[in-house]
Design a protein around this motif. Structure first.
Motif, PDB file in Angstrom:
ATOM      1  N   UNK A 391       0.824  -1.228   0.000  1.00  0.00           N
ATOM      2  CA  UNK A 391       0.000   0.000   0.000  1.00  0.00           C
ATOM      3  C   UNK A 391       0.848   1.263   0.000  1.00  0.00           C
ATOM      4  N   UNK A 392       2.160   1.126   0.286  1.00  0.00           N
ATOM      5  CA  UNK A 392       3.015   2.318   0.244  1.00  0.00           C
ATOM      6  C   UNK A 392       2.997   2.972  -1.118  1.00  0.00           C
ATOM      7  N   UNK A 393       2.909   2.147  -2.177  1.00  0.00           N
ATOM      8  CA  UNK A 393       2.814   2.734  -3.526  1.00  0.00           C
ATOM      9  C   UNK A 393       1.541   3.568  -3.650  1.00  0.00           C
ATOM     10  N   UNK A 394       0.431   2.991  -3.164  1.00  0.00           N
ATOM     11  CA  UNK A 394      -0.880   3.638  -3.321  1.00  0.00           C
ATOM     12  C   UNK A 394      -0.953   4.930  -2.504  1.00  0.00           C
ATOM     13  N   UNK A 395      -0.342   4.917  -1.335  1.00  0.00           N
ATOM     14  CA  UNK A 395      -0.393   6.095  -0.448  1.00  0.00           C
ATOM     15  C   UNK A 395       0.342   7.291  -1.048  1.00  0.00           C
ATOM     16  N   UNK A 396       1.161   7.040  -2.081  1.00  0.00           N
ATOM     17  CA  UNK A 396       1.844   8.169  -2.735  1.00  0.00           C
ATOM     18  C   UNK A 396       0.835   9.084  -3.434  1.00  0.00           C
ATOM     19  N   UNK A 397      -0.269   8.492  -3.951  1.00  0.00           N
ATOM     20  CA  UNK A 397      -1.158   9.282  -4.805  1.00  0.00           C
ATOM     21  C   UNK A 397      -2.621   9.294  -4.414  1.00  0.00           C
ATOM     22  N   UNK A 398      -2.993   8.465  -3.431  1.00  0.00           N
ATOM     23  CA  UNK A 398      -4.395   8.420  -3.004  1.00  0.00           C
ATOM     24  C   UNK A 398      -4.450   8.713  -1.502  1.00  0.00           C
ATOM     25  N   UNK A 399      -5.165   9.788  -1.151  1.00  0.00           N
ATOM     26  CA  UNK A 399      -5.216  10.199   0.266  1.00  0.00           C
ATOM     27  C   UNK A 399      -5.941   9.159   1.099  1.00  0.00           C
ATOM     28  N   UNK A 400      -6.996   8.561   0.544  1.00  0.00           N
ATOM     29  CA  UNK A 400      -7.752   7.557   1.306  1.00  0.00           C
ATOM     30  C   UNK A 400      -8.515   6.670   0.324  1.00  0.00           C
ATOM     31  N   UNK A 401      -7.793   5.811  -0.376  1.00  0.00           N
ATOM     32  CA  UNK A 401      -8.424   4.972  -1.407  1.00  0.00           C
ATOM     33  C   UNK A 401      -9.518   4.106  -0.801  1.00  0.00           C
ATOM     34  N   UNK A 402      -9.243   3.494   0.342  1.00  0.00           N
ATOM     35  CA  UNK A 402     -10.249   2.611   0.953  1.00  0.00           C
ATOM     36  C   UNK A 402     -11.475   3.420   1.370  1.00  0.00           C
ATOM     37  N   UNK A 403     -11.247   4.555   2.004  1.00  0.00           N
ATOM     38  CA  UNK A 403     -12.374   5.377   2.462  1.00  0.00           C
ATOM     39  C   UNK A 403     -13.209   5.887   1.305  1.00  0.00           C
ATOM     40  N   UNK A 404     -12.533   6.294   0.242  1.00  0.00           N
ATOM     41  CA  UNK A 404     -13.278   6.814  -0.924  1.00  0.00           C
ATOM     42  C   UNK A 404     -14.079   5.703  -1.608  1.00  0.00           C
ATOM     43  N   UNK A 405     -13.449   4.541  -1.773  1.00  0.00           N
ATOM     44  CA  UNK A 405     -14.183   3.436  -2.418  1.00  0.00           C
ATOM     45  C   UNK A 405     -15.334   2.974  -1.530  1.00  0.00           C
ATOM     46  N   UNK A 406     -15.125   2.992  -0.211  1.00  0.00           N
ATOM     47  CA  UNK A 406     -16.216   2.614   0.713  1.00  0.00           C
ATOM     48  C   UNK A 406     -17.372   3.609   0.595  1.00  0.00           C
ATOM     49  N   UNK A 407     -17.027   4.883   0.378  1.00  0.00           N
ATOM     50  CA  UNK A 407     -18.090   5.906   0.206  1.00  0.00           C
ATOM     51  C   UNK A 407     -18.904   5.621  -1.058  1.00  0.00           C
ATOM     52  N   UNK A 408     -18.282   4.921  -2.006  1.00  0.00           N
ATOM     53  CA  UNK A 408     -18.998   4.529  -3.228  1.00  0.00           C
ATOM     54  C   UNK A 408     -19.725   3.199  -3.037  1.00  0.00           C
ATOM     55  N   UNK A 409     -19.626   2.629  -1.829  1.00  0.00           N
ATOM     56  CA  UNK A 409     -20.368   1.393  -1.540  1.00  0.00           C
ATOM     57  C   UNK A 409     -19.528   0.133  -1.603  1.00  0.00           C
ATOM     58  N   UNK A 410     -18.211   0.295  -1.766  1.00  0.00           N
ATOM     59  CA  UNK A 410     -17.346  -0.898  -1.873  1.00  0.00           C
ATOM     60  C   UNK A 410     -17.141  -1.528  -0.503  1.00  0.00           C
ATOM     61  N   UNK A 411     -17.012  -2.846  -0.514  1.00  0.00           N
ATOM     62  CA  UNK A 411     -16.695  -3.574   0.730  1.00  0.00           C
ATOM     63  C   UNK A 411     -15.170  -3.692   0.799  1.00  0.00           C
ATOM     64  N   UNK A 412     -14.550  -2.663   1.348  1.00  0.00           N
ATOM     65  CA  UNK A 412     -13.084  -2.609   1.429  1.00  0.00           C
ATOM     66  C   UNK A 412     -12.695  -2.091   2.802  1.00  0.00           C
ATOM     67  N   UNK A 413     -11.701  -2.747   3.394  1.00  0.00           N
ATOM     68  CA  UNK A 413     -11.219  -2.339   4.715  1.00  0.00           C
ATOM     69  C   UNK A 413      -9.691  -2.312   4.672  1.00  0.00           C
ATOM     70  N   UNK A 414      -9.113  -1.285   5.310  1.00  0.00           N
ATOM     71  CA  UNK A 414      -7.649  -1.227   5.465  1.00  0.00           C
ATOM     72  C   UNK A 414      -7.337  -1.705   6.876  1.00  0.00           C
ATOM     73  N   UNK A 415      -6.469  -2.687   6.985  1.00  0.00           N
ATOM     74  CA  UNK A 415      -6.135  -3.139   8.346  1.00  0.00           C
ATOM     75  C   UNK A 415      -4.662  -3.483   8.433  1.00  0.00           C
ATOM     76  N   UNK A 416      -4.193  -3.523   9.664  1.00  0.00           N
ATOM     77  CA  UNK A 416      -2.789  -3.865   9.922  1.00  0.00           C
ATOM     78  C   UNK A 416      -2.670  -5.373  10.030  1.00  0.00           C
ATOM     79  N   UNK A 417      -1.659  -5.917   9.367  1.00  0.00           N
ATOM     80  CA  UNK A 417      -1.397  -7.366   9.497  1.00  0.00           C
ATOM     81  C   UNK A 417       0.015  -7.562  10.009  1.00  0.00           C
ATOM     82  N   UNK A 418       0.237  -8.551  10.842  1.00  0.00           N
ATOM     83  CA  UNK A 418       1.571  -8.812  11.404  1.00  0.00           C
ATOM     84  C   UNK A 418       2.497  -9.247  10.279  1.00  0.00           C
TER      85      UNK A 418
END
Ligand code: EPZ
Length: 418
Positions: A391-418
């Motif tokens: 996601x480091x690549x994505x964070x370069x150009x999208x402020x909140x890709x998961x939040x924006x897609x969720x606002x469009x109704x997408x079932x997407x969650x950003x979470x921390x994994x070990x």
């Protein structure tokens, strides 16, 4: 490590405001160096590329604050004219600082930006443009040393490079006399930069056309400016709705700046409607292949939209041919799309996408900024759950890709994994 988990094949329905444009705010932040007075920049998206740019401004001696989406830059006392390799390596487009530092300080030292995931990223045009204005350029040990008193000149670009046009504009603002940039890039972000420079009192005209004229040498004052919306982020979200099916409404973006992309999605079977600052899309459950897509400088089909549109056109009746004319290595997302069941064959600059009945959720990894966004787009049209890393690549150009897609109704969650 952050990951996205995405559950696909749920038609979208929602509305989202489009963030400020990365490729506009970066040169505008560099341009704040041109005046010793304070600049206030609104609609500044929370991106790691922006954070790196602000780090460089601070390194040069600027006072920088960032509250909400407003960045304030106080460049009254610059204490340095050299950007260390550690900061340069974070972001290739830091080369835009060259023009601004030459304009303000008369000298600049930075390391060669090097290549990136898209292949070699030469800056020969940047250096010859600055030399045309009178800068001396020396290279030693991977570092660039530029210095000189700038005077207006005629600069003819051998290709309409976005970054080179921006560097030439920023240095020409300080060059005594008239500078013309011929075969300039015509991207909307160049117009945004011109509008910002006009706010500072500069005399720049012609941005958006192939010839830009700058009457340089004036002392500039500070200013306040609101950055345009990000047309590539808008293309990403339109592609997400096209991929998943359903409908979506994008706010704050001018549809005319992405009409080559909306016309492709319309040909694929979507219905796109626009008002001066919104775009609505309704997508069918299944798209059809479209005529060949060739990336080109603006106003052609944007190379930055190639990956996300390809992701949306994997599940179509028929096939689509892509020709990537701007960068040597911009199909790195193809192998990851194939892990989701896409049928794509590449040969050099050409990629043929054979439509498949369905895509399947998979564990996939971002390869670069827009390639990563493309995997999220494809996952929304895939059966089952996908996990997206890198996601480091994505964070370069999208402020909140998961939040924006969720606002469009997408079932997407950003979470921390070990
Ligand atoms: C800008 O990059 C964008 N980046 C890129 O967006 C975008 O893909 C690109 O323009 C094309 O639209 C920013 O604005 C920060 P170019 P830039 O100079 O300025 C060749 C994204 O995803 N070239 O127009 O680097 C170059 O190799 C990024 O947001 C030279 O040969 O692009 C390329 O093939 C990726 N010599 C072509 O020109 C030079 O001196 C276009 O590059 C400069 C460029």
């Amino acid at each position: 490590m952050s990951v996205f988990t995405i559950e696909g094949c749920h038609p979208l329905s929602g509305s989202v405001a489009i963030q400020g444009a990365k490729n506009s705010v970066l040169p505008i932040l560099c341009a704040t160096l041109l005046s010793p007075e304070t600049c206030v920049i609104h609609n500044c998206p929370r991106l790691t590329d922006v954070e790196h740019t602000l780090d460089i401004l601070r390194h040069l001696g600027c006072q920088v604050t960032w509250e909400g989406d407003t960045v304030t830059v106080g460049p009254s006392k610059l204490t340095c004219c050299s950007i260390p390799d550690t900061l340069m390596r974070e972001m290739r487009s830091s080369v835009i600082f060259l023009g601004a530092m030459l304009a303000r300080l008369g000298q600049a030292e930075l390391s060669y930006p090097g290549g990136c995931e898209l292949g070699p990223r030469p800056i020969d045009l940047h250096l010859s443009a600055l030399q045309s204005l009178g800068a001396e350029v020396r290279e030693a040990g991977g570092r660039l040393f530029c210095a000189g008193r700038l005077t207006g000149a005629d600069i003819a670009l051998s290709l309409p490079s976005v970054g080179c046009t921006e560097n030439a504009m920023l240095s020409a603002v300080a060059a005594e006399g008239v500078t013309t940039i011929t075969n300039a890039a015509r991207e909307p972000e160049i117009v945004d930069l011109q509008n910002f420079l006009l706010t500072l009192g500069a005399d720049v005209r012609g941005a958006g056309s192939s010839v830009i004229t700058i009457r340089g040498g004036k002392t500039l004052h500070g200013g306040e400016y609101t950055v345009m919306a990000d047309r590539i982020v808008a293309c990403t979200y339109l592609s997400a709705v096209a991929s998943a099916g359903g409908e979506g409404n994008l706010r704050g973006v001018d549809w005319r700046l992405l009409s080559t992309v909306t016309s492709v999605l319309t040909e694929a079977g979507c219905r796109v409607e626009s008002t001066p600052d919104t775009i609505s899309i309704i997508a069918p459950r299944r798209l059809r292949g479209v005529r060949p897509i060739r990336t080109a400088p603006y106003p052609g089909f944007p190379t930055d939209a190639q990956a996300v549109v390809m992701a949306a056109l994997c599940k179509t009746d028929g096939a689509t041919v892509f020709v990537e004319n701007m960068f040597d290595s911009r199909y790195r997302h193809v192998d990851e799309l194939k892990r989701m069941g896409a049928d794509i064959r590449t040969d050099g600059r050409v990629a043929v996408v054979y439509g498949v009945p369905r895509l399947y959720g998979a564990k996939v990894r971002s390869t670069d900024l827009r390639g990563g966004a493309a995997l999220a787009v494809a996952a929304l049209g895939a059966e089952g759950e996908s996990t997206l890393t890198g996601l480091g690549h994505i964070d370069r150009g999208y402020a909140d890709l998961a939040g924006d897609l969720a606002a469009l109704g997408a079932k997407i969650v950003r979470k921390e994994e070990k």
